[in-house]
Design a protein around this motif. Sequence first.
Motif, mmCIF file in Angstrom:
data_model
loop_
_atom_site.group_PDB
_atom_site.id
_atom_site.type_symbol
_atom_site.label_atom_id
_atom_site.label_comp_id
_atom_site.label_asym_id
_atom_site.label_seq_id
_atom_site.Cartn_x
_atom_site.Cartn_y
_atom_site.Cartn_z
ATOM 1 N N LEU A 41 0.830 -1.204 0.000
ATOM 2 C CA LEU A 41 0.000 0.000 0.000
ATOM 3 C C LEU A 41 0.864 1.253 0.000
ATOM 4 O O LEU A 41 0.618 2.193 -0.762
ATOM 5 C CB LEU A 41 -0.946 0.002 1.197
ATOM 6 C CG LEU A 41 -1.846 1.227 1.329
ATOM 7 C CD1 LEU A 41 -2.815 1.303 0.156
ATOM 8 C CD2 LEU A 41 -2.581 1.191 2.649
ATOM 9 N N VAL A 42 1.895 1.275 0.828
ATOM 10 C CA VAL A 42 2.793 2.431 0.887
ATOM 11 C C VAL A 42 3.513 2.620 -0.446
ATOM 12 O O VAL A 42 3.608 3.740 -0.960
ATOM 13 C CB VAL A 42 3.799 2.276 2.052
ATOM 14 C CG1 VAL A 42 4.907 3.305 1.972
ATOM 15 C CG2 VAL A 42 3.077 2.376 3.383
ATOM 16 N N VAL A 43 3.998 1.530 -1.039
ATOM 17 C CA VAL A 43 4.682 1.615 -2.334
ATOM 18 C C VAL A 43 3.713 2.111 -3.411
ATOM 19 O O VAL A 43 4.063 2.977 -4.219
ATOM 20 C CB VAL A 43 5.287 0.243 -2.720
ATOM 21 C CG1 VAL A 43 5.745 0.221 -4.160
ATOM 22 C CG2 VAL A 43 6.441 -0.095 -1.791
ATOM 23 N N THR A 44 2.500 1.598 -3.414
ATOM 24 C CA THR A 44 1.503 2.012 -4.404
ATOM 25 C C THR A 44 1.180 3.491 -4.274
ATOM 26 O O THR A 44 1.145 4.222 -5.269
ATOM 27 C CB THR A 44 0.226 1.175 -4.266
ATOM 28 O OG1 THR A 44 0.553 -0.205 -4.463
ATOM 29 C CG2 THR A 44 -0.826 1.589 -5.270
ATOM 30 N N LEU A 45 0.953 3.956 -3.060
ATOM 31 C CA LEU A 45 0.632 5.367 -2.852
ATOM 32 C C LEU A 45 1.809 6.264 -3.219
ATOM 33 O O LEU A 45 1.619 7.345 -3.789
ATOM 34 C CB LEU A 45 0.191 5.604 -1.409
ATOM 35 C CG LEU A 45 -1.133 4.953 -1.017
ATOM 36 C CD1 LEU A 45 -1.434 5.191 0.458
ATOM 37 C CD2 LEU A 45 -2.264 5.465 -1.879
ATOM 38 N N ALA A 46 3.023 5.830 -2.907
ATOM 39 C CA ALA A 46 4.202 6.607 -3.279
ATOM 40 C C ALA A 46 4.342 6.693 -4.796
ATOM 41 O O ALA A 46 4.645 7.763 -5.348
ATOM 42 C CB ALA A 46 5.454 5.993 -2.661
ATOM 43 N N LEU A 47 4.113 5.588 -5.490
ATOM 44 C CA LEU A 47 4.206 5.597 -6.950
ATOM 45 C C LEU A 47 3.120 6.457 -7.584
ATOM 46 O O LEU A 47 3.378 7.152 -8.574
ATOM 47 C CB LEU A 47 4.147 4.174 -7.497
ATOM 48 C CG LEU A 47 5.394 3.321 -7.254
ATOM 49 C CD1 LEU A 47 5.174 1.903 -7.760
ATOM 50 C CD2 LEU A 47 6.607 3.941 -7.910
ATOM 51 N N VAL A 48 1.922 6.430 -7.024
ATOM 52 C CA VAL A 48 0.856 7.294 -7.546
ATOM 53 C C VAL A 48 1.260 8.758 -7.372
ATOM 54 O O VAL A 48 1.104 9.568 -8.292
ATOM 55 C CB VAL A 48 -0.495 7.002 -6.842
ATOM 56 C CG1 VAL A 48 -1.515 8.084 -7.149
ATOM 57 C CG2 VAL A 48 -1.019 5.650 -7.264
ATOM 58 N N ALA A 49 1.800 9.111 -6.221
ATOM 59 C CA ALA A 49 2.218 10.495 -5.971
ATOM 60 C C ALA A 49 3.334 10.911 -6.928
ATOM 61 O O ALA A 49 3.307 12.027 -7.477
ATOM 62 C CB ALA A 49 2.668 10.651 -4.523
ATOM 63 N N ILE A 50 4.308 10.036 -7.154
ATOM 64 C CA ILE A 50 5.408 10.346 -8.059
ATOM 65 C C ILE A 50 4.891 10.517 -9.485
ATOM 66 O O ILE A 50 5.298 11.442 -10.203
ATOM 67 C CB ILE A 50 6.498 9.251 -7.976
ATOM 68 C CG1 ILE A 50 7.208 9.318 -6.628
ATOM 69 C CG2 ILE A 50 7.491 9.371 -9.119
ATOM 70 C CD1 ILE A 50 8.095 8.138 -6.339
ATOM 71 N N LYS A 51 3.986 9.655 -9.906
ATOM 72 C CA LYS A 51 3.453 9.733 -11.266
ATOM 73 C C LYS A 51 2.590 10.973 -11.463
ATOM 74 O O LYS A 51 2.629 11.601 -12.527
ATOM 75 C CB LYS A 51 2.691 8.451 -11.606
ATOM 76 C CG LYS A 51 3.619 7.260 -11.751
ATOM 77 C CD LYS A 51 2.869 5.968 -11.939
ATOM 78 C CE LYS A 51 3.831 4.794 -12.000
ATOM 79 N NZ LYS A 51 3.149 3.520 -12.159
ATOM 80 N N ILE A 52 1.825 11.343 -10.460
ATOM 81 C CA ILE A 52 1.032 12.573 -10.556
ATOM 82 C C ILE A 52 1.954 13.788 -10.623
ATOM 83 O O ILE A 52 1.731 14.711 -11.415
ATOM 84 C CB ILE A 52 0.031 12.673 -9.378
ATOM 85 C CG1 ILE A 52 -1.075 11.635 -9.548
ATOM 86 C CG2 ILE A 52 -0.558 14.078 -9.271
ATOM 87 C CD1 ILE A 52 -2.005 11.523 -8.365
#
Length: 124
Positions: A41-52
């Motif tokens: 979950l933490v990795v997914t949220l971090a990747l979403v933030a980086i991609k945004i």
Amino acid sequence: MVGGALSYRLGQLPAPRAPRTPLQYRGAVENVIALQGMVLLVVTLALVAIKIFALVTALGFSPQHYEAAGKLTKPAWVAILGLAVAANVILLGSPIGLVNLAFTIATFVYLADVRPALQGLHQR
């Protein structure tokens, strides 16, 4: 017993323990699964933030900057990064899937190569 502890004679081994039953491992397995879920979950949220972040910065430069830097066009990068965000949100449970991995690599290529080149042109 001597002094509250078992006393063993030289050469004697302690009594063997009974093997654990599957129910005794259940709590430990649940803890590992919960930890794995939290890490994903933490990795997914971090990747979403980086991609945004990458998508927003890509939208901030003019198409002429992309051409002057010799990179892909602005619509191409916006499409790639927009699909990256969409894929990460739609495929939320799998940050290490093949599609998300490809878009994550594309995002990091943008952040490491294209964005610095665009910023260098923007500052001139």
